[in-house]
Motif scaffolding. Sequence first.
Motif, PDB file in Angstrom:
ATOM      1  N   SER A  53     -19.210 -15.629 -21.909  1.00 41.54           N
ATOM      2  CA  SER A  53     -19.000 -16.268 -20.448  1.00 41.54           C
ATOM      3  C   SER A  53     -18.644 -15.560 -19.237  1.00 41.54           C
ATOM      4  CB  SER A  53     -18.053 -17.374 -20.633  1.00 41.54           C
ATOM      5  OG  SER A  53     -17.730 -18.024 -19.315  1.00 41.54           O
ATOM      6  N   SER A  54     -19.711 -14.356 -19.470  1.00 36.27           N
ATOM      7  CA  SER A  54     -19.706 -13.451 -18.308  1.00 36.27           C
ATOM      8  C   SER A  54     -19.870 -14.158 -16.829  1.00 36.27           C
ATOM      9  CB  SER A  54     -20.577 -12.292 -18.587  1.00 36.27           C
ATOM     10  OG  SER A  54     -20.840 -11.485 -17.482  1.00 36.27           O
ATOM     11  N   SER A  55     -18.964 -13.849 -16.066  1.00 37.87           N
ATOM     12  CA  SER A  55     -18.999 -14.371 -14.767  1.00 37.87           C
ATOM     13  C   SER A  55     -17.979 -13.692 -14.056  1.00 37.87           C
ATOM     14  CB  SER A  55     -18.717 -16.056 -15.004  1.00 37.87           C
ATOM     15  OG  SER A  55     -17.720 -16.282 -15.282  1.00 37.87           O
ATOM     16  N   GLY A  56     -17.988 -13.921 -12.807  1.00 39.56           N
ATOM     17  CA  GLY A  56     -16.794 -13.593 -11.682  1.00 39.56           C
ATOM     18  C   GLY A  56     -16.100 -14.810 -11.550  1.00 39.56           C
ATOM     19  N   SER A  57     -15.087 -14.938 -10.715  1.00 35.02           N
ATOM     20  CA  SER A  57     -14.297 -15.904 -10.645  1.00 35.02           C
ATOM     21  C   SER A  57     -14.683 -16.721  -9.480  1.00 35.02           C
ATOM     22  CB  SER A  57     -12.823 -15.575 -10.147  1.00 35.02           C
ATOM     23  OG  SER A  57     -12.802 -14.757  -8.879  1.00 35.02           O
TER      24      SER A  57
END
Length: 199
Positions: free
Chosen positions: A93-97
């Motif tokens: 789940s690669s993602s920024g906040s």
Amino acid sequence: MLCHLRPALVMLALFVALLGVAYPLTITVVAEAAMPRQAGGSLIRKDGAVIGSALVGQSFTSDSYFHGRPSATSAPDPSDSSKTIDAPYNAASSSGSNLGPTSRKLIDRVTADVKTMREGGQATVPADSVTTSGSGLDPHISPENAANQIARIARARNAPVARIRELVTARTEGRLLGIIGEPRVNVLALNLALDAMKP
């Protein structure tokens, strides 16, 4: 109508064959031949077992290891699938906040992290030691961030500070072509070097 439909179907089949099969297959074969390590995910092995990738950060919490930058990745909440929970370094789940500078959650977390670091004796707090990367999985930290952790690691390992500093200097990567990006240190590679260090 068939005279209009037939060329469209032929073009669809042609582009599926070219762009859906031939192009990806060609790129895969070329990548495997030219850069097999990178095409395989830049995997890092220890004693024959895969322990990580040079491209994906991992969570290190022991005082005897360098810690990466905070991770903003998340995972589905087991009790409510319509919500997410924090799951640091979740490579699925690669993602920024997506938290902005006015977000109370972000302000509280960064403030608490800075306070903890200052109480631990750090005079300066590099931005990457309290902020997440865009992917949430950045495997690198700044040389300044690494330098701030040297004293803690030297105490935990009962090792000379100068020896740990040498490891950081030796594993600091410079700017690409001398101008692109910033100097950085791969946390997993640095921690493996710590484990390999002679007492």
